[in-house]
Scaffold this motif. Structure first.
Motif, short mmCIF file in Angstrom:
data_model
loop_
_atom_site.label_atom_id
_atom_site.label_comp_id
_atom_site.label_asym_id
_atom_site.label_seq_id
_atom_site.Cartn_x
_atom_site.Cartn_y
_atom_site.Cartn_z
N TYR A 1 -2.35 -43.57 -14.57
CA TYR A 1 -2.77 -43.54 -13.33
C TYR A 1 -3.68 -44.30 -12.87
CZ TYR A 1 -0.91 -38.90 -14.79
OH TYR A 1 0.15 -38.19 -15.29
N PHE A 2 -4.38 -44.12 -11.44
CA PHE A 2 -5.44 -45.09 -11.19
C PHE A 2 -5.93 -44.42 -9.93
CE2 PHE A 2 -1.77 -46.96 -8.82
CZ PHE A 2 -2.25 -47.04 -7.48
N TYR A 3 -7.21 -44.77 -9.51
CA TYR A 3 -8.02 -44.44 -8.51
C TYR A 3 -8.23 -45.59 -7.57
CZ TYR A 3 -12.24 -46.39 -11.02
OH TYR A 3 -13.04 -47.28 -11.64
N PHE A 4 -8.49 -45.26 -6.53
CA PHE A 4 -8.63 -46.48 -5.17
C PHE A 4 -9.52 -45.83 -4.20
CE2 PHE A 4 -5.05 -44.15 -3.95
CZ PHE A 4 -5.15 -43.92 -2.57
N SER B 1 -6.47 -29.19 -3.35
CA SER B 1 -6.22 -30.46 -2.44
C SER B 1 -7.67 -30.85 -1.92
CB SER B 1 -5.06 -30.20 -1.51
OG SER B 1 -5.45 -29.23 -0.51
N PHE B 2 -8.52 -30.00 -1.72
CA PHE B 2 -9.98 -30.28 -1.18
C PHE B 2 -10.46 -31.60 -1.96
CE2 PHE B 2 -9.75 -25.72 -0.41
CZ PHE B 2 -10.09 -25.75 1.05
N GLU B 3 -9.88 -31.75 -3.26
CA GLU B 3 -10.65 -33.03 -3.98
C GLU B 3 -9.71 -34.08 -4.27
OE1 GLU B 3 -13.62 -32.83 -5.54
OE2 GLU B 3 -13.72 -30.40 -6.02
N ASP B 4 -8.89 -34.11 -2.99
CA ASP B 4 -7.81 -35.37 -3.15
C ASP B 4 -8.41 -36.72 -2.88
OD1 ASP B 4 -5.22 -36.10 -3.95
OD2 ASP B 4 -4.45 -36.22 -1.81
N ALA C 1 -10.84 -54.65 -0.84
CA ALA C 1 -11.98 -55.02 -1.39
C ALA C 1 -12.26 -54.78 -2.89
CB ALA C 1 -13.55 -54.69 -0.52
N GLY C 2 -11.69 -53.96 -3.44
CA GLY C 2 -11.72 -53.63 -4.68
C GLY C 2 -11.95 -52.23 -4.89
N GLY C 3 -12.98 -51.78 -5.51
CA GLY C 3 -13.20 -50.08 -5.84
C GLY C 3 -12.18 -49.30 -6.81
N PHE C 4 -11.19 -49.90 -7.10
CA PHE C 4 -10.23 -49.45 -7.86
C PHE C 4 -10.20 -49.46 -9.24
CE2 PHE C 4 -8.32 -53.41 -6.05
CZ PHE C 4 -8.42 -54.05 -7.49
N GLY C 5 -9.68 -48.39 -10.15
CA GLY C 5 -9.71 -48.63 -11.41
C GLY C 5 -8.56 -47.93 -12.19
N ALA C 6 -8.49 -47.84 -13.37
CA ALA C 6 -7.44 -47.31 -14.32
C ALA C 6 -7.90 -46.02 -14.81
CB ALA C 6 -7.06 -48.31 -15.60
N TRP D 1 -7.21 -40.27 -6.19
CA TRP D 1 -6.79 -40.39 -7.66
C TRP D 1 -5.40 -40.40 -7.74
CZ3 TRP D 1 -11.57 -40.71 -9.65
CH2 TRP D 1 -12.61 -40.27 -8.67
N ASN D 2 -4.71 -41.43 -7.81
CA ASN D 2 -3.33 -41.78 -7.50
C ASN D 2 -2.66 -41.16 -8.64
OD1 ASN D 2 -1.87 -43.09 -5.53
ND2 ASN D 2 -0.73 -44.20 -6.97
N GLY D 3 -1.79 -39.99 -8.47
CA GLY D 3 -0.91 -39.33 -9.46
C GLY D 3 -1.78 -38.14 -10.08
#
Length: 557
Positions: free
Chosen positions: A126-129, A95-98, A138-143, A86-88
């Motif tokens: 932010y965004f996730y990846f 940090s276990f959930e990072d 291959a994708g798997g990212f989003g806002a 989860w970028n940002g």
């Protein structure tokens, strides 16, 4: 197995809802169920294997409000282990959930894991990846957008709409083949194209309309104002974005409200996010949203469509040109981005009430990037160390005190001075509540982009040449922007100030994904002897355990 995990997750949610020690009772919960699958995608006209979330590429947008708890149950239908990061999102005390290899055990094929996140004291873009293997290709990212709470003033009127704008380079080659190339010591080469929200040329449309929602006053064609949240989710390339016939007003950078400066185009480096306002005050046409590469030997570009209601067709104006290889232009623009000292952040007090430049730093960490050949293959390093992930996540091994997984101090806090690099699980130790100066040094001929999980930091200086203690004389100690990803120009340096106020194991990495994959990253272990939950949460009850931690217990449900 999946049913058992669901039951465990339900029990954990009950615990969270009743425990004031972990989350505030008044902070809302938002629940998401995601199924991750492979699927055919054709973003550049060639069918390839993509990673979809609930059948979508890119994945669904997460919308939250400051302090919301996000409960995201991820079902992995791939044939590979999988994680989302989860970028940002700072994962305060947790940090276990990072969701990176050094903190979290992967979700096995056919399994599921429920992330329990809180966007504590955060607003912004932010965004996730996907963080493992080379899944990001291959994708798997989003806002992710985190809105201010209703009682907190925002320094601009509500926009007519709030659009995610994910930009990035793209390869036609399948992600597994790209990974094999890197594992074989080969370079990825130049990307095949660029995407805007997962689409190529004119493949995505943003709808706007003129109207009476006034942001710009006393103009002939005052129009509705729209917010665009721009994130560079690509693998290898800095990008520039501009809107045909329009200017952008910058209002937010990675969780910080900025001075509202107007730009005709904006450089967005790997992993970075910006929010801009655009006023629809032009004649009703279709205008181009243009994205092009920066600092590359050849320039490639793509467009999306900004469509006015009642459009008469394509705008007759020429497409706007953008900067190409000019370093000084980009450096000057970066320096022009300033913190809005009087605006509220996630809390009602002004952002500038924290005088970061008046706090004495306790330590200087210098980090130099490098390229090297190790065992006949291409690797990348930080301070001469090319990171390799162990068989057990570092944070999990640290929690259970499993010997032999890593040692603190395996990477120095200053460049080694010699050439070459060696393979090592790289962990740097740091003390909770220290206030550090970090200098990123780039002796190479390409732009670097650096991200630190768990933190935001103030970008106090950047310049060409070599950094020295005399460079501090030019630091901005008043209104430097606070963010989580920063660029370092070729043969240049960038300096940041960062308070170590978040205990945990935090990934410090290159956002160039081939460099990250081939070792240009390490982990910063921010440690305290305290065992209080006020400083750090214990391992989640539903944590997956793997490697040398397999078979152990987390905590009683």
């Amino acid at each position: 197995m999946a049913v058992g995990n669901v039951v465990a997750a339900a029990a954990l949610l009950l615990f969270l809802a009743t425990s004031a020690l972990l989350v505030a009772g008044d902070d809302p919960y938002r629940f998401f169920t995601w199924t991750v699958t492979y699927g055919d995608i054709t973003p550049l006209g060639v069918k390839q294997q993509g990673i979809l979330i609930n059948g979508q590429f890119p994945g669904p947008t997460i919308e939250a409000v400051t302090n919301d708890n996000l409960i995201i149950n991820v079902f992995n239908k791939l044939n590979d282990p999988f994680l989302i990061s989860w970028n940002g999102i700072q994962q305060r005390r947790n940090s276990f959930e990072d969701g990176v290899a050094g903190t979290t055990c992967p979700i096995p094929p056919g399994g599921n894991f429920t992330y329990i996140l809180q966007v504590k004291d955060q607003i912004g873009t932010y965004f996730y990846f996907p963080s493992l293997a080379f899944h990001k290709a291959a994708g798997g990212f989003g806002a992710i957008r985190v809105l201010s709470r209703p009682m907190i003033p925002v320094p601009f009127p509500p926009p007519a709409a709030d659009y995610p704008l994910l930009i990035g380079d793209w390869y036609k080659t399948n992600h597994t083949d790209l990974k094999y190339m890197l594992d074989s010591g080969k370079a990825l080469g130049f990307p095949d194209g660029l995407l805007i929200n997962g689409r190529s040329w004119d493949g995505y449309t943003f709808n706007v309309q003129q109207g009476n929602k006034i942001f710009v006053l006393n103009t002939k064609n005052a129009g509705r104002t729209y917010r665009f949240r721009i994130s560079n989710v690509g693998l290898s390339t800095s990008l520039n974005i501009r809107f045909q016939g329009h200017t952008m007003t910058l209002v937010e950078v990675e969780g910080s409200h900025t001075m509202q400066t107007t730009y005709s185009s904006l450089d967005v480096h790997l992993g970075q996010s910006y929010s801009v306002l655009l006023t629809a005050d032009q004649p009703a046409y279709d205008y181009a949203v243009v994205v092009s590469t920066r600092f590359t030997s050849k320039i490639i570009s793509t467009t999306a469509v900004l469509r006015y209601s009642g459009s008469a067709g394509k705008s007759p104006a020429a497409l706007p040109g953008g900067p190409t290889i000019q370093i000084d232009w980009s450096l000057n623009q970066a320096r022009s981005i300033r913190w809005n000292l009087t605006a509220s952040g996630p809390r009602p007090n002004p952002q500038g009430s924290y005088h970061y430049g008046m706090v004495t730093t306790t330590r200087t960490i210098r980090l130099a990037s490098s390229s090297a050949t190790v065992n006949g293959k291409q690797r990348y390093a930080v301070n001469g160390v090319s990171h390799v992930n162990p068989d057990t996540p570092l944070k999990v091994a640290d929690y259970y005190k499993i010997a032999g997984v890593f040692s603190v101090g395996t990477i120095s806090d200053s460049p080694s001075g010699g050439g070459g690099a060696y393979l090592q699980t790289a962990v740097m130790g740091a003390s909770y509540r220290d206030y550090v100066e970090i200098v990123f040094e780039n002796p190479e001929n390409e732009v670097q982009s650096w991200h630190i999980d768990g933190y935001a930091f103030w970008v106090v200086g950047m310049d060409g040449g070599k950094w020295s203690s005399a460079s501090r004389q030019g630091y901005n100690l008043r209104d430097a922007v606070s963010r989580y990803t920063v660029q370092v120009y070729p043969n240049s340096w960038t300096a940041i100030y960062m308070p170590l106020d978040n205990v945990g194991m935090w990934n410090v990495r290159s956002e160039n994904w081939a460099r990250q994959y081939l070792g240009q990253q390490f982990y910063l272990r921010v440690w305290t002897s305290s065992t209080s939950w006020r400083d750090e949460y214990p391992i989640p009850k539903n944590a997956l355990l793997c490697g040398r931690a397999a078979g152990r217990r987390t905590r009683p449900l």
